[in-house]
Enzyme design. Sequence first.
Site, PDB file in Angstrom:
ATOM      1  N   PHE A  98       0.806  -1.279   0.073  1.00  9.36           N
ATOM      2  CA  PHE A  98      -0.027  -0.070   0.002  1.00  9.36           C
ATOM      3  C   PHE A  98       0.984   1.181  -0.113  1.00  9.36           C
ATOM      4  O   PHE A  98       0.515   2.342  -0.098  1.00  9.36           O
ATOM      5  CB  PHE A  98      -0.813  -0.169   1.385  1.00  9.36           C
ATOM      6  CG  PHE A  98      -1.929  -1.031   1.267  1.00  9.36           C
ATOM      7  CD1 PHE A  98      -2.860  -1.265   0.210  1.00  9.36           C
ATOM      8  CD2 PHE A  98      -1.635  -2.304   2.041  1.00  9.36           C
ATOM      9  CE1 PHE A  98      -3.812  -2.121   0.275  1.00  9.36           C
ATOM     10  CE2 PHE A  98      -2.774  -3.309   2.155  1.00  9.36           C
ATOM     11  CZ  PHE A  98      -3.731  -3.454   1.246  1.00  9.36           C
ATOM     12  N   LYS A 140       5.743   7.627   5.041  1.00  2.37           N
ATOM     13  CA  LYS A 140       5.166   6.652   4.166  1.00  2.37           C
ATOM     14  C   LYS A 140       4.256   7.654   3.284  1.00  2.37           C
ATOM     15  O   LYS A 140       3.604   8.237   3.499  1.00  2.37           O
ATOM     16  CB  LYS A 140       4.144   5.800   5.188  1.00  2.37           C
ATOM     17  CG  LYS A 140       3.485   4.952   4.431  1.00  2.37           C
ATOM     18  CD  LYS A 140       2.525   4.186   5.327  1.00  2.37           C
ATOM     19  CE  LYS A 140       3.375   3.412   6.469  1.00  2.37           C
ATOM     20  NZ  LYS A 140       2.384   2.742   7.219  1.00  2.37           N
ATOM     21  N   ASP A 185      -2.262  -6.376   5.978  1.00  2.00           N
ATOM     22  CA  ASP A 185      -1.037  -6.644   5.158  1.00  2.00           C
ATOM     23  C   ASP A 185       0.132  -6.940   6.060  1.00  2.00           C
ATOM     24  O   ASP A 185       1.020  -6.284   6.186  1.00  2.00           O
ATOM     25  CB  ASP A 185      -0.594  -5.398   4.149  1.00  2.00           C
ATOM     26  CG  ASP A 185       0.433  -5.774   3.178  1.00  2.00           C
ATOM     27  OD1 ASP A 185       0.678  -7.073   3.094  1.00  2.00           O
ATOM     28  OD2 ASP A 185       1.105  -4.778   2.365  1.00  2.00           O
TER      29      ASP A 185
END
Length: 896
Positions: A624, A641, A740
């Site tokens: 992601f 991120k 995830d």
Amino acid sequence: MWNLWLFLVLTVGFLSWTVNSELINGDHEDLFTLVAIGKELKLLEWDENGLKNTSNYCFWPHITCSPTQSVEKLVLSHQTLQGNLTLLSELKSLKWLDLSYNTFHGSIPHSFGNLSHLEFLDLSYNKFDGSIPVELGQLKNLKSLNLSNNLLIGSIPNELQGLVKLQDLQLYTNHLNGSIPNWVGNLTNLRVFTAYENELRGKIPETLGAFSELLLLNLHSNYLQGSIPKSVFANGKLQFLVLTQNKLNGELPDSVGKCKDLSSIRIGDNDLIGNIPKEIGNLSSLTYFEADNNNLSGEIVKEFAQCSNLTLLNLASNGFSGIIPPVFGDMTNLQELIVSGNNLSGEIPASVLGNKNLNKIDLSNNRFNGSIPKNVCNSSRLQYLLLGQNSLVGEIPSEIGNCVKLLELQLGGNHLTGTIPPEIGRIKNLQIALNLSFNHLHGQLPPDLGKLDKLVSLDLSNNQLTGNIPSALKGMLSLIDVNFANNHLTGPIPTFAPFQKSPNSSFEKNTGLCGYPLNSFCGNSDGPESFHHKVSYRIVLAVIGSGLLVFLSVTIVVVLFMMREKQEKVAKTVGKEDEEIEDNNKPLVILGNVFVENLKQAIDFDAVVKATLKDSNKISSGTFSTIYKAEMPSGLTLSVKRLKSVDKTILHQQSKMIRELERLSNLCHDNLIRPIGFAIYDDVALLLHQFLPNGSLARFLHESSKEEAYKPDWPVRLSIAVGVAEGLAFLHHLAIIHLDISSGNIFLDSNFRPLVGEVEISKLLDPSRGTASISAVAGSFGYIPPEYAYTMQVTAPGNVYSFGVVLLEILTTRVPVDEEFGEGVDLVKWVQGAPTRGETPEQILDAKLSTVSFSWRKEMLSALKVALLCTDTTPAKRPKMKKVVEMLQEIITESK
Ligand SMILES: *[C@@H]1O[C@H](CO)[C@@H](O)[C@H](O)[C@H]1NC(C)=O
Ligand SMILES: *[C@@H]1O[C@H](CO)[C@@H](O)[C@H](O)[C@H]1NC(C)=O
Ligand SMILES: *[C@@H]1O[C@H](CO)[C@@H](O)[C@H](O)[C@H]1NC(C)=O
Ligand SMILES: *[C@@H]1O[C@H](CO)[C@@H](O)[C@H](O)[C@H]1NC(C)=O
Ligand SMILES: *[C@@H]1O[C@H](CO)[C@@H](O)[C@H](O)[C@H]1NC(C)=O
Ligand SMILES: *[C@@H]1O[C@H](CO)[C@@H](O)[C@H](O)[C@H]1NC(C)=O
Ligand SMILES: *[C@@H]1O[C@H](CO)[C@@H](O)[C@H](O)[C@H]1NC(C)=O
Ligand SMILES: *[C@@H]1O[C@H](CO)[C@@H](O)[C@H](O)[C@H]1NC(C)=O
Ligand SMILES: *[C@@H]1O[C@H](CO)[C@@H](O)[C@H](O)[C@H]1NC(C)=O
């Protein structure tokens, strides 16, 4: 002369004698104390140094001495320390004590009250519980007290009023109750006072700030009542005022106008009443003004226009009436104007639309009339144009096509007439929603809508639209929500996954639509069929339908993968372009926040953005997101991120996302990474985290093992497994499913404590809602439980499976997918197949570990059993995460 000489000799002699005796004294006392502290806190650095360099502890790490060799400053932050701190009070000369960011628990030692020279005490970011010890009130020299982010209970003790020199008092994020004592208003040196996120009640003291130069007051998220005291503004020095989410009533005092340096006023989510004072215009530094969800009324004062730096004005959900003052067009820095949910009327202010920095205008839920101005997007930056639920008339101007940066266009619930302009198809960025519902639009659907390939939600319901649904609409590849109901549409519904996946209510109440998901079959039959026909049609439909569904599921997964790849490619090329234009055309951060008060100064959003444009800063890339390392000018290092483009749905509701992030930043667990802030520019979201220099578990297992430094250390690995399991059990306890889990998303701090990352993705893409479950199915290859392929639903047992894979990685030092396993065989199948291949479990385990000792081998075999339970093919047979924690901990205790 003699006298003078004699005097000098005596004085000098006396001085040197004092110094020497103190030196010897200090030497020994502090040395013994330090050695004992080192032992208690398991500070190995001190042990080593203590042995090598016994006499001079002033050279040991973390210590600063006075000229007389007594310990004056002790900085032990960020060490994951715990233990009994009582001994620290023996360091009598201590002026500065920083124990922040450790895992100290229990109550704050009462003996700290003995440190009479202390000026700076920072115990923040620990797990201290119990109440604040009254003995701290004896620290007469204290200038800074920080107890934030602990588990403290009870009220603020009255004894602290003795701290007359106090400048900074930070108590945020605890469980403190009772009221804010009145004596806080008597602290004449107070500059910074924070107590947000507690359970404080009662009134804000009437004299707070009256006798001191208060710069920062942050009390949000408590249960405070009464009015905002005038005293807060009395000194005119205030810079930040945050009182959001309380029960404050009364009016915002006029005296607010005294504070020339006030840049941020956040008073939303209270019960404030009355008008906003005209004096607001005197605040030349004002950048943020947020007062949504109150009971404010009157007109929106035109004086706001004098605040030339005003960037965000949020007055949503109040009782404001009248018009938006046309002079608001002068606010050249205005980026967000949010006034939804009031009683405002008049025309949409064309002057405001001319503001070239305007990014979001939300006028929804008011009584605006008039038509949509043709200059609507002369300011081409506009990303949100939200005009729904008003009384707008006239046609949608074709100039709407100039709004090429729009992410969301809401025009529903008005009296708009005419046709849908095909120019809407030019708004290629449109992705969150296009809503034209509940108007009087007629004519055919323009095929150009099909060009909106990023659009997620399309609502054209409740109009008078006619003709077919053009098959060009199949170009809307990202579509998830669609609504054509209550129009005059005719003909077959095109075969397009997002259409057939929709409920039939999305198409019902049209004159002549037919085909799935409607029950009306598109035959050439005219007139009503016999009952028998209908039944057989239904059966045929059901059979076709179920086949179709299976087919669709597979198609969607494939399409999603293709889209992801395509978008990643696009993202890559975009990334390159960014790098080229980096210096002359830096992207503008439109929204950003740092949740951690003390890091606010240290974080520079421009530097954050810049770091993510350089490939050399890239640390890792997950499903992601991509993670970058960013060095701040302040010296702080962050991990940043960048969310991947497929998740632009996250931007769907910025305010919701921000709220979630803020909530997550409070979600405290040793084994979860917490967000410390975020920045948003264009359509990119950057999340900021603490930088963890030891990298990911994947790197630890699969890369460092190739280096010579590889040390076989099973106990470390087992404790990593326990930590990860605890983090996940905590998430499951809060009903958060991770999307995830992989060794690449587990990070290690300097003590090899594991921290599970990507938690916010799980929270933001709420898997209980349809949208996320589909795109989230992917996960990371090798970690995906077999049932996801057909259920397409992310579940807690699915998480347990992925954890099992991580545990197998830890046990075998093998990657989850490896050609060595053979065609179509992943790590799980390879381990499960060991018995049939005639291999013993020992042949599966990493021999470098299992051959070290008998007890290691035994523990590894027990852990292998747990991993096999976790990766059972049947989801219902897998243990709960909480049980997994227990089983792993049992392995540790049994071996002791
Ligand atoms: C030991 O202390 C002396 C000062 O007394 C200092 O110069 C030296 O660097 C220290 N040695 C080590 C190994 O820390
Ligand atoms: C810490 O040590 C002191 C003695 O040094 C003792 O009195 C106290 O009870 C200890 N505190 C805890 C929580 O164990
Ligand atoms: C230190 O504090 C403790 C607890 O407040 C007290 O009992 C003790 O007498 C003090 N010791 C000294 C040396 O002041
Ligand atoms: C605690 O508060 C003090 C005073 O405001 C500040 O200097 C310090 O940086 C804070 N500590 C942390 C860890 O935020
Ligand atoms: C504050 O919290 C403590 C401990 O949780 C409780 O005993 C006390 O009754 C509370 N006081 C008030 C005023 O709510
Ligand atoms: C604050 O100070 C004033 C005078 O200096 C005094 O009269 C008052 O009692 C003090 N209030 C508190 C709560 O300590
Ligand atoms: C503050 O605002 C008021 C009302 O707008 C104005 O009359 C006054 O002159 C201003 N004061 C200062 C110091 O700017
Ligand atoms: C507006 O903001 C800029 C940049 O932050 C700052 O330099 C300037 O002083 C501000 N203007 C006022 C009137 O405060
Ligand atoms: C809001 O204020 C008005 C008066 O301005 C009052 O009539 C109304 O009851 C208030 N509403 C709430 C929810 O407090």
